[in-house]
Design a protein around this motif. Structure first.
Motif, PDB file in Angstrom:
ATOM      1  N   ASP A  53       0.864  -1.186   0.000  1.00  0.00           N
ATOM      2  CA  ASP A  53       0.000   0.000   0.000  1.00  0.00           C
ATOM      3  C   ASP A  53       0.895   1.229   0.000  1.00  0.00           C
ATOM      4  O   ASP A  53       1.944   1.251   0.664  1.00  0.00           O
ATOM      5  CB  ASP A  53      -0.879   0.037   1.253  1.00  0.00           C
ATOM      6  N   ASP A  55       0.783   5.830  -0.613  1.00  0.00           N
ATOM      7  CA  ASP A  55       0.100   7.085  -0.866  1.00  0.00           C
ATOM      8  C   ASP A  55       1.147   8.020  -1.463  1.00  0.00           C
ATOM      9  O   ASP A  55       2.115   8.372  -0.779  1.00  0.00           O
ATOM     10  CB  ASP A  55      -0.464   7.633   0.449  1.00  0.00           C
ATOM     11  N   ALA A  75     -10.736  10.216  -7.557  1.00  0.00           N
ATOM     12  CA  ALA A  75      -9.518  10.719  -6.934  1.00  0.00           C
ATOM     13  C   ALA A  75      -9.184  12.147  -7.348  1.00  0.00           C
ATOM     14  O   ALA A  75      -8.473  12.844  -6.636  1.00  0.00           O
ATOM     15  CB  ALA A  75      -8.335   9.812  -7.292  1.00  0.00           C
ATOM     16  N   ARG A  92      -3.219  13.439  -4.521  1.00  0.00           N
ATOM     17  CA  ARG A  92      -2.671  12.285  -3.816  1.00  0.00           C
ATOM     18  C   ARG A  92      -3.169  11.025  -4.505  1.00  0.00           C
ATOM     19  O   ARG A  92      -4.361  10.879  -4.762  1.00  0.00           O
ATOM     20  CB  ARG A  92      -3.100  12.255  -2.351  1.00  0.00           C
ATOM     21  N   SER A  94      -3.596   7.260  -3.967  1.00  0.00           N
ATOM     22  CA  SER A  94      -3.609   6.196  -2.955  1.00  0.00           C
ATOM     23  C   SER A  94      -3.727   4.857  -3.652  1.00  0.00           C
ATOM     24  O   SER A  94      -4.734   4.585  -4.315  1.00  0.00           O
ATOM     25  CB  SER A  94      -4.784   6.397  -1.993  1.00  0.00           C
ATOM     26  N   LYS A  96      -3.198   0.498  -3.450  1.00  0.00           N
ATOM     27  CA  LYS A  96      -3.195  -0.673  -2.583  1.00  0.00           C
ATOM     28  C   LYS A  96      -2.247  -1.727  -3.155  1.00  0.00           C
ATOM     29  O   LYS A  96      -1.944  -1.721  -4.352  1.00  0.00           O
ATOM     30  CB  LYS A  96      -4.600  -1.274  -2.472  1.00  0.00           C
ATOM     31  N   ASN A 100      -4.059  -1.954  -9.247  1.00  0.00           N
ATOM     32  CA  ASN A 100      -4.852  -0.749  -9.056  1.00  0.00           C
ATOM     33  C   ASN A 100      -5.298  -0.248 -10.429  1.00  0.00           C
ATOM     34  O   ASN A 100      -4.480   0.232 -11.208  1.00  0.00           O
ATOM     35  CB  ASN A 100      -4.024   0.333  -8.370  1.00  0.00           C
TER      36      ASN A 100
END
Length: 133
Positions: A53, A55, A75, A92, A94, A96, A100
């Protein structure tokens, strides 16, 4: 329309006509891609594979407007003037662990448009993978 002949509506049951775009070019010729000379909307889709994960600080460069979804969640929305298209709009990103999916709805002016996604902090921990064969 400006007197241009009407174009047939695409078959709504057929779904989107995805085309693979390779390379590093930022400028996509909308007329060549779609056969239309006036403004319109296209979708860009890619997959980013991550080992963990994360960010990240990211930027989306676009010369008109866009919405960007990551794993189905909105987003980024760019719906007003934002400076030259070569300067990315910061947001940003983000991600995982694993795949993705990133989808961008890009609004074009006429003929061509510019768009790109940048995440310089990703390094080797995140890799773009083209989802189409």
């Amino acid at each position: 329309r400006n007197g241009a002949p009407a174009q047939e509506a695409p078959d709504k049951q057929a779904g989107p006509a995805w085309r693979r775009l390779d390379g590093e070019a930022l400028n996509v010729d909308f007329q060549k891609l779609t056969g239309l000379k006036d403004r319109g909307v296209c979708y860009a889709w890619t997959v980013v594979e991550c080992d963990e994960d994360m960010d990240l600080a990211a930027g989306f460069a676009v010369d008109y407007w866009t919405k960007v979804w990551v794993k189905g969640a909105l987003a980024l929305t760019v719906a007003e003037g934002h400076g030259p298209p070569i300067d990315p709009v910061p947001f940003r990103l983000s991600l995982k662990k694993g795949a993705n999916h990133i989808l961008a709805k890009v609004h074009s002016g006429s003929l061509g448009f510019v768009f790109s996604l940048r995440a310089p902090e990703a390094g080797t921990r995140a890799r773009f993978r083209q989802p189409l064969p």
